[in-house]
Design an enzyme around this catalytic site. Structure first.
Site, PDB file in Angstrom:
ATOM      1  N   HIS A 108      38.651  44.517  39.551  1.00  0.00           N
ATOM      2  CA  HIS A 108      39.531  44.415  40.726  1.00  0.00           C
ATOM      3  C   HIS A 108      40.788  43.584  40.443  1.00  0.00           C
ATOM      4  O   HIS A 108      41.300  42.909  41.345  1.00  0.00           O
ATOM      5  CB  HIS A 108      38.742  43.864  41.930  1.00  0.00           C
ATOM      6  CG  HIS A 108      38.155  42.496  41.718  1.00  0.00           C
ATOM      7  ND1 HIS A 108      36.877  42.157  42.133  1.00  0.00           N
ATOM      8  CD2 HIS A 108      38.662  41.364  41.133  1.00  0.00           C
ATOM      9  CE1 HIS A 108      36.641  40.894  41.828  1.00  0.00           C
ATOM     10  NE2 HIS A 108      37.705  40.394  41.224  1.00  0.00           N
TER      11      HIS A 108
ATOM     12  N   HIS B  25      37.956  35.420  47.021  1.00  0.00           N
ATOM     13  CA  HIS B  25      38.753  34.582  46.114  1.00  0.00           C
ATOM     14  C   HIS B  25      39.530  33.519  46.898  1.00  0.00           C
ATOM     15  O   HIS B  25      40.710  33.293  46.638  1.00  0.00           O
ATOM     16  CB  HIS B  25      39.725  35.430  45.305  1.00  0.00           C
ATOM     17  CG  HIS B  25      39.102  36.401  44.339  1.00  0.00           C
ATOM     18  ND1 HIS B  25      38.471  37.544  44.737  1.00  0.00           N
ATOM     19  CD2 HIS B  25      39.027  36.390  42.995  1.00  0.00           C
ATOM     20  CE1 HIS B  25      38.042  38.209  43.672  1.00  0.00           C
ATOM     21  NE2 HIS B  25      38.360  37.526  42.604  1.00  0.00           N
TER      22      HIS B  25
ATOM     23  N   HIS C  60      36.229  38.047  31.574  1.00  0.00           N
ATOM     24  CA  HIS C  60      37.572  37.469  31.676  1.00  0.00           C
ATOM     25  C   HIS C  60      37.498  35.991  32.043  1.00  0.00           C
ATOM     26  O   HIS C  60      36.551  35.541  32.658  1.00  0.00           O
ATOM     27  CB  HIS C  60      38.497  38.233  32.636  1.00  0.00           C
ATOM     28  CG  HIS C  60      38.108  38.313  34.085  1.00  0.00           C
ATOM     29  ND1 HIS C  60      36.923  38.833  34.541  1.00  0.00           N
ATOM     30  CD2 HIS C  60      38.795  37.968  35.214  1.00  0.00           C
ATOM     31  CE1 HIS C  60      36.891  38.816  35.861  1.00  0.00           C
ATOM     32  NE2 HIS C  60      38.014  38.285  36.301  1.00  0.00           N
TER      33      HIS C  60
END
Ligand code: DHB
Ligand code: FE
Length: 279
Positions: free
Chosen positions: A12, A59, A193
């Site tokens: 995403h 987030h 990541h």
């Protein structure tokens, strides 16, 4: 009876939204990632889901570091998108399915998951980007949404084993839902990541391949590492694979892979797109 028709997984990365806005899908940097999507579009056209149960992580839009539910289940009639700072376009609202949400919530609580129920929830890039990738250029999203948020941000995080168990509990709830909806489960984020700290830019194709290979046939293999071990192998943000693990549980016991695309880097992320069907 409701039917879980399959599972869709994708990264995403917010920059994907910028690429879509600029029409960069065929540009050299982006093409290997977007090349994973015609298969998704064909599959969704064939599967015709009318509900999406989507596992992702907030987030900092709904929950900041001061208040962080481990598991948060949306039960709103509608969810608005908001931008938590990436400068992305605002995506159209997402119709909810509160009745199914409450059925899932009841099943989870019966299975002794201590969740947070959210009758109001904003959705961020972790949900809007995968939706825009799956259903580009639509006037309204063709599925109703049940969003399930997993804390992958503020330690301590739930274990992979707990996330898989959460997904399996959601599967039991979906299997006992008396409606006739066709349900797609979605897991977003990952794969490896790391956005910050000394290892910023870290990616790990070997670990990603292990995750992708185990996802369909042996999801329990993904639950053997502790969270610190997952952070070491996947990066601080690579633990978003917890969303994939939960979604895999929600698909049901058996699964077969029908599509896989893997490409790195997209921004700072090793990006993957996968479709699974129940086996
Ligand atoms: C990136 C990846 C993410 O998962 C995210 O939430 C934000 C940014 C990135 O690679 O840029
Ligand atoms: Fe993320």
């Amino acid at each position: 009876m409701a039917q879980v028709v399959g599972a869709y997984f994708t990264s995403h990365v917010p920059a994907i939204g910028g690429a879509i806005q600029r029409g960069d899908q065929e540009a050299g940097y982006w093409k290997p990632f977007f090349d994973g999507f015609p298969a998704v579009h064909e599959w969704l056209a064939e599967m015709r889901p009318d509900v999406a149960v989507c596992f992702s992580n907030d987030h900092g839009l709904n929950f900041f570091l001061d208040k962080m539910p481990t598991f948060a289940v949306g039960a709103a009639p509608e969810y608005q998108n908001a931008d938590e700072g990436w400068g992305l376009p605002l995506y159209k609202p997402f119709a909810g399915h509160p009745e199914l949400s409450w059925h899932i919530i009841e099943g989870l609580v019966e299975d002794e998951f201590d969740i947070t129920t959210c009758q109001q929830m904003l959705v961020d890039h972790a949900l809007s980007i995968p939706f825009e990738l799956a259903w580009p250029d639509t006037d309204s999203w063709p599925v109703k949404l049940v969003p399930i948020g997993i804390n992958t941000v503020q330690h301590p995080l739930p274990s992979a084993k707990r996330c898989l168990a959460l997904g399996r509990s959601v599967h039991r709830a979906l299997a006992s839902w008396p409606g006739d909806e066709r349900i797609v489960v979605i897991g977003t984020g990952g794969l490896s990541h790391q956005l910050d700290g000394a290892r910023a830019g870290f990616m790990n194709p070997d670990y990603d391949r292990f995750c992708l290979d185990a996802l369909a046939s042996d999801p329990d293999a993904l639950t053997r590492d502790s969270i610190p071990e997952m952070v070491r192998k996947a990066g601080t943000q690579g633990v978003e694979v917890l969303n994939w693990i939960a979604a895999r549980g929600a698909l049901g016991p058996g699964a077969r892979e029908v599509h896989r695309n893997y490409h790195l880097p997209i921004s700072n992320t090793a990006a993957a797109t996968v479709l699974l069907e129940p086996a």
